[in-house]
Design a protein around this motif. Sequence first.
Motif, short mmCIF file in Angstrom:
data_model
loop_
_atom_site.label_atom_id
_atom_site.label_comp_id
_atom_site.label_asym_id
_atom_site.label_seq_id
_atom_site.Cartn_x
_atom_site.Cartn_y
_atom_site.Cartn_z
N TYR A 39 -4.68 4.85 5.17
CA TYR A 39 -3.43 4.96 4.41
C TYR A 39 -3.04 6.41 4.16
O TYR A 39 -2.46 6.74 3.14
CB TYR A 39 -3.56 4.17 3.09
CG TYR A 39 -3.89 2.73 3.39
CD1 TYR A 39 -2.90 1.88 3.87
CD2 TYR A 39 -5.18 2.24 3.25
CE1 TYR A 39 -3.19 0.56 4.19
CE2 TYR A 39 -5.48 0.92 3.56
CZ TYR A 39 -4.48 0.09 4.04
OH TYR A 39 -4.77 -1.21 4.35
N LEU B 50 1.18 5.01 0.65
CA LEU B 50 0.49 6.01 1.46
C LEU B 50 0.37 7.32 0.69
O LEU B 50 1.24 7.66 -0.12
CB LEU B 50 1.25 6.24 2.76
CG LEU B 50 1.56 4.99 3.59
CD1 LEU B 50 2.45 5.35 4.77
CD2 LEU B 50 0.29 4.31 4.05
N TYR C 247 0.84 -1.20 0.00
CA TYR C 247 0.00 0.00 0.00
C TYR C 247 0.88 1.25 0.00
O TYR C 247 1.64 1.45 0.93
CB TYR C 247 -0.89 0.03 1.25
CG TYR C 247 -1.88 -1.09 1.32
CD1 TYR C 247 -3.19 -0.89 0.90
CD2 TYR C 247 -1.52 -2.35 1.80
CE1 TYR C 247 -4.12 -1.92 0.97
CE2 TYR C 247 -2.44 -3.39 1.87
CZ TYR C 247 -3.73 -3.17 1.45
OH TYR C 247 -4.64 -4.18 1.50
#
Length: 176
Positions: free
Chosen positions: A65, A56, A54
Motif C-alpha cells: 500500500y 495508500l 485502503y
Amino acid sequence: MNNSVARLGELIEPPQPREKDWAAAERELGFPLPSDYKELIQTYGGSNWDDYLYVLEPGCPNDNYDLIEWEDQQTEALDGLWEFEKKPAELEDEGTRVIPWATTDNGECLYWLVRPGQHPDEWTVMVNEARGDRWEHHSVTCTQFLADALTGVIRSNILSSRFPLATHEFRQLQQV
C-alpha cells in the motif's frame, strides 16, 4: 485540523500521530500532495477502513500500500489502457491525469483528478471499478470523500454495497 479529518476523528479515534518526511515523499513522486491527505496520513497513517478501503501512504510500512509504488504502477497501467479504451470525459483535456490515493479489497481504485495548473488542495476524487471501464467523479477532496462515504453522505455505484459497515472498523497498515 481539517474539517473532514476532524469528522473522521469522531468516527474512529486516531492512533498515535505519525511524522512523515513530506519533502522527501513529494520529491520522489515529483509533485506536491494535498494538505488534507498529508494530515490524514499524519493522523491515521496508511490504513484500512471498514475492512474494505485502503488509504495508500508514501513509504507505507506495508509495501503493498505504498503510494509511490502505486503511482508508478497505475500510471503505466492506465497509459496502456488508454490505447484500447476511451478515457473518461474528465480526463480528455490535455495534461489532465489521475493519481491513486486509495484502493479496495475488490480492486477498485480511488484517484485524485489532477488538472494542469490546479493546486493539489483542489484535486477531486475519481473512482474506477476493478476490472471494468466505469468511472465516477466526486467533486470533493479525498478526506471529504472518505468521511462522507463512511457516514453515507456519498454513495458510490462502484464501491461495494457493504461499505460502509454499520459499526466502523479501522486498522493501520503494518509490515507484512
